[in-house]
Design a protein around this motif. Structure first.
Motif, mmCIF file in Angstrom:
data_model
loop_
_atom_site.group_PDB
_atom_site.id
_atom_site.type_symbol
_atom_site.label_atom_id
_atom_site.label_comp_id
_atom_site.label_asym_id
_atom_site.label_seq_id
_atom_site.Cartn_x
_atom_site.Cartn_y
_atom_site.Cartn_z
ATOM 1 N N ILE A 133 80.285 -22.421 -10.071
ATOM 2 C CA ILE A 133 80.758 -23.493 -10.887
ATOM 3 C C ILE A 133 79.599 -24.492 -11.570
ATOM 4 N N GLN A 134 78.992 -24.939 -10.517
ATOM 5 C CA GLN A 134 77.983 -26.082 -10.740
ATOM 6 C C GLN A 134 77.054 -25.553 -11.613
ATOM 7 N N SER A 135 76.443 -24.243 -11.635
ATOM 8 C CA SER A 135 75.887 -23.562 -12.511
ATOM 9 C C SER A 135 76.247 -23.301 -14.183
ATOM 10 N N ASN A 136 77.877 -23.553 -14.255
ATOM 11 C CA ASN A 136 78.560 -23.207 -15.311
ATOM 12 C C ASN A 136 78.069 -21.820 -15.474
ATOM 13 N N VAL A 137 78.352 -20.926 -14.521
ATOM 14 C CA VAL A 137 78.311 -19.275 -14.920
ATOM 15 C C VAL A 137 79.942 -18.966 -14.685
ATOM 16 N N SER A 138 80.487 -18.188 -15.454
ATOM 17 C CA SER A 138 81.569 -17.595 -15.408
ATOM 18 C C SER A 138 81.722 -16.388 -14.367
ATOM 19 N N LEU A 139 83.134 -16.187 -14.042
ATOM 20 C CA LEU A 139 82.971 -14.965 -13.037
ATOM 21 C C LEU A 139 82.472 -13.594 -13.847
ATOM 22 N N GLY A 140 82.837 -13.317 -14.894
ATOM 23 C CA GLY A 140 82.265 -12.295 -15.596
ATOM 24 C C GLY A 140 80.677 -12.247 -15.619
ATOM 25 N N ASP A 141 80.000 -13.457 -16.019
ATOM 26 C CA ASP A 141 78.758 -13.380 -16.206
ATOM 27 C C ASP A 141 78.025 -13.100 -14.938
ATOM 28 N N LEU A 142 78.677 -13.830 -13.846
ATOM 29 C CA LEU A 142 78.072 -13.521 -12.564
ATOM 30 C C LEU A 142 78.056 -12.091 -12.070
ATOM 31 N N GLY A 143 79.294 -11.353 -12.379
ATOM 32 C CA GLY A 143 79.738 -9.937 -12.046
ATOM 33 C C GLY A 143 78.610 -9.108 -12.565
#
Length: 162
Positions: free
Chosen positions: A44-54
């Motif tokens: 969340i701090q990196s502003n990355v969504s669950l989908g993007d991280l996945g």
């Protein structure tokens, strides 16, 4: 005992055996919970969504959710990939845990700061984002209002709830 009865008993005993590991696996190890919470906070701090991280680490967003809530353990190689994708050192996920050499108690209890846990929720982020849109003077009034409401709530709570 006929063949069908024996087969039913075998199936029944197998079902009973298979339930044992499931019971153990449902209670996540505190370190797995801590690492999962840290992944969520850093994502969340990196502003990355669950989908993007996945997508970045080659798993579904549902799998990332399972990592974050501790239902699934994160392997060392996967933790390395998560750290690489979020551009943080792997050690960040272990911050706040006691030193394993200094811990004699096999039950490690981890505490996550409630404030950080709240900020990592969608509601918490939305609150922070909206408050930051306010001018500083109004922002301090909002803080005073929330503090006043919290104080009143604490006074109204019976002693048993505390």
């Amino acid at each position: 005992m006929n063949r069908h009865t024996a087969a039913a008993q075998i199936r029944s005993s197998r079902r009973g055996q298979s339930k044992q590991p499931n019971i153990k696996s449902q209670s996540a190890h505190p370190v797995d919970l801590h690492v999962g919470q840290q992944i969520r906070i850093r994502r969340i701090q990196s502003n990355v969504s669950l989908g993007d991280l996945g997508a970045g680490i080659g798993v579904s967003f549902q799998q990332v959710q399972k990592y974050e809530n501790g239902r699934n353990r994160v392997s060392a190689s996967m933790l390395y990939e998560v750290a690489k994708r979020l551009r943080v050192p792997v050690a960040k996920f272990f911050e706040g845990l006691p030193d394993p050499e200094g811990t004699q108690d096999p039950q490690i209890v981890t505490e996550v700061d409630d404030r950080i846990a709240y900020i990592s929720t969608a509601e918490g982020r939305r609150l922070i984002e909206d408050v930051l849109l306010l001018p500083p003077r109004v922002r301090s009034r909002v803080v005073a209002l929330v503090s006043s409401i919290a104080d009143e709530e604490m006074e109204e709570r019976p002693e048993a709830d505390m």
